[in-house]
Write an enzyme that holds these catalytic residues in place. Structure first.
Site, mmCIF file in Angstrom:
data_model
loop_
_atom_site.group_PDB
_atom_site.id
_atom_site.type_symbol
_atom_site.label_atom_id
_atom_site.label_comp_id
_atom_site.label_asym_id
_atom_site.label_seq_id
_atom_site.Cartn_x
_atom_site.Cartn_y
_atom_site.Cartn_z
ATOM 1 N N ASP A 137 37.502 56.208 27.244
ATOM 2 C CA ASP A 137 38.953 56.208 27.434
ATOM 3 C C ASP A 137 39.412 54.999 28.262
ATOM 4 O O ASP A 137 38.615 54.156 28.663
ATOM 5 C CB ASP A 137 39.368 57.524 28.087
ATOM 6 C CG ASP A 137 40.657 58.099 27.535
ATOM 7 O OD1 ASP A 137 41.476 57.318 27.000
ATOM 8 O OD2 ASP A 137 40.857 59.320 27.634
ATOM 9 N N ASP A 192 48.373 59.607 22.039
ATOM 10 C CA ASP A 192 47.830 60.929 21.714
ATOM 11 C C ASP A 192 48.675 61.664 20.677
ATOM 12 O O ASP A 192 49.906 61.603 20.681
ATOM 13 C CB ASP A 192 47.757 61.786 22.976
ATOM 14 C CG ASP A 192 46.676 61.319 23.935
ATOM 15 O OD1 ASP A 192 45.919 60.397 23.570
ATOM 16 O OD2 ASP A 192 46.593 61.870 25.046
#
Length: 390
Positions: A137, A192
């Site tokens: 990430d 997202d």
């Protein structure tokens, strides 16, 4: 004195088709422990998902404990009392592969220890545990350049010696499709996703996006993807509360995009409708086709988008995505269509070649392309056809 320098690279021959598996984040966020992961692995087998091609069980953020005095990471002892190695072994015992999560910054998005400055230690730890997949990430990365940070982790994984799929998750902010082919095996193209058909959820400094919004963000990216290097429009929300038609369209479009098929629902508590969608073998075959080419948008009319995906052996997949709130009827003469892949040059010559037609979701044979196509496309749903040479 001679010095042997091993030039690092990404592990080749991994992810030759889009990865298929499950990730904990969409449904469980930080509420993860070893019982959940074991139950999910069991459910992936018992539900038929493993037989359908799903193989990765990926634990996302918040599994972390503390680093020891030498800087090596371990799992949270309360949530994972048996330790991560034992959990990885359990997943492997089911004939599945194990994925883990870290972050290129000082801390993960959930505030756990990140890998910045510890990349080679963490890669060695993952290799020791038997990890097969790393989602990496991009939170808390102030001062870092994305390409350099991901190259560092790529090299660390390579030096550790265990082939591990590297999933680049910097949300498309640094256009990874332009530099990541030699760095990772897949890269996020957007922020997202969340379980909504056509929405945006504003979090202040960032947003989550519904299925159609994510789909629209894939414009112009297909030429960068292929076997071993995939565009990733984020994990799936199938089974997380959307309508069945939305789930079906979502799953179909991810398959058409040759996107990773990473489920994000509770595998231990699925309806039969969810199982039927996630294990639809003909749609999965479109996703996993060896040619590895994403669909392109051929045309849009009356709220219906026509997406076309060239397949190996000269076959084609066509999906009609009805974005409107009303059923749409389609009457199309095949011989009048001139279908040429704008990026890769594949051509479907419908004037001289006859194709047999299968309506996949209806499990119906529509004969062939010598007759006009007359179908109804339900509101906010898809019709997907497989065309094979007659």
């Amino acid at each position: 004195m001679s010095i042997n320098i091993v030039l690092a690279q990404k592990f080749e021959d991994l992810a030759q088709t889009p990865p298929m598996g499950w990730n904990s984040w969409n449904k469980f966020a930080c509420n993860v422990d070893e019982d959940l992961i074991k139950q999910t692995a069991d459910a992936m087998v018992s539900s038929g998902m493993k037989d359908a091609g799903y193989e990765y069980i990926i634990i996302d953020d918040c599994w972390h404990g503390e680093r020891d005095e030498k800087g090596f990471i371990s799992a949270n002892k309360e949530r994972f009392p048996s330790g991560m190695k034992a959990l990885v072994d359990y997943v492997h015992s089911k004939g599945l592969k194990f994925g883990i999560y870290s972050d290129a910054g000082w801390q993960t998005c959930g505030g756990k220890p990140g890998s910045r400055g510890r990349e080679f230690q963490d890669a060695q730890t993952y290799a020791k545990w038997g990890v097969d997949y790393l989602k990496y990430d991009w939170c808390n990365t102030e001062g870092l350049k994305a390409e350099g940070a991901y190259l560092t982790m790529r090299d660390a994984l390579y030096e550790a010696g265990r082939p591990i799929v590297l999933s680049i998750c910097e949300w498309g902010q640094n256009k990874p499709w332009k530099w990541a082919e030699d760095v990772g095996h897949l890269w996020r193209t957007t922020g997202d996703i969340y379980n909504c058909w056509d929405c945006e959820e504003d979090h202040g400094t960032w947003s989550s996006f519904g299925v159609l919004r994510i789909l629209d963000m894939q414009e112009g990216l297909r030429k960068y993807a292929g076997p071993g290097h995939w565009n990733d429009p984020d994990m799936m929300e199938v089974g997380n509360g959307m309508k069945v038609n939305h789930d079906r369209a979502h799953f179909t479009m991810w398959a058409m995009l040759a996107a990773p098929l990473i489920a994000g629902n509770d595998l231990s508590n699925m309806t039969q409708e969810t199982i039927d969608i996630l294990t639809k073998k003909e749609i999965i075959a479109i996703s996993q086709d060896a040619l590895g080419i994403q669909a392109f948008k051929y045309q849009t009319k009356d709220g219906v988008e026509t997406w076309i995906k060239p397949l190996s052996n000269g076959d084609w997949a066509i999906t009609f995505l009805n974005r409107s709130k009303n059923e749409q009827k389609l009457n199309m003469k095949w011989e009048e269509q001139e279908i040429i892949d704008p990026d890769f040059g594949y051509k479907m010559n419908l004037a001289s070649q006859v194709y047999k037609i299968q309506n996949i979701w209806k499990e119906a044979n529509l004969k062939d392309t010598q007759k006009p196509l007359k179908i109804s496309i339900p509101a906010e749903d898809v019709v997907t056809l497989l065309l094979t040479k007659n």
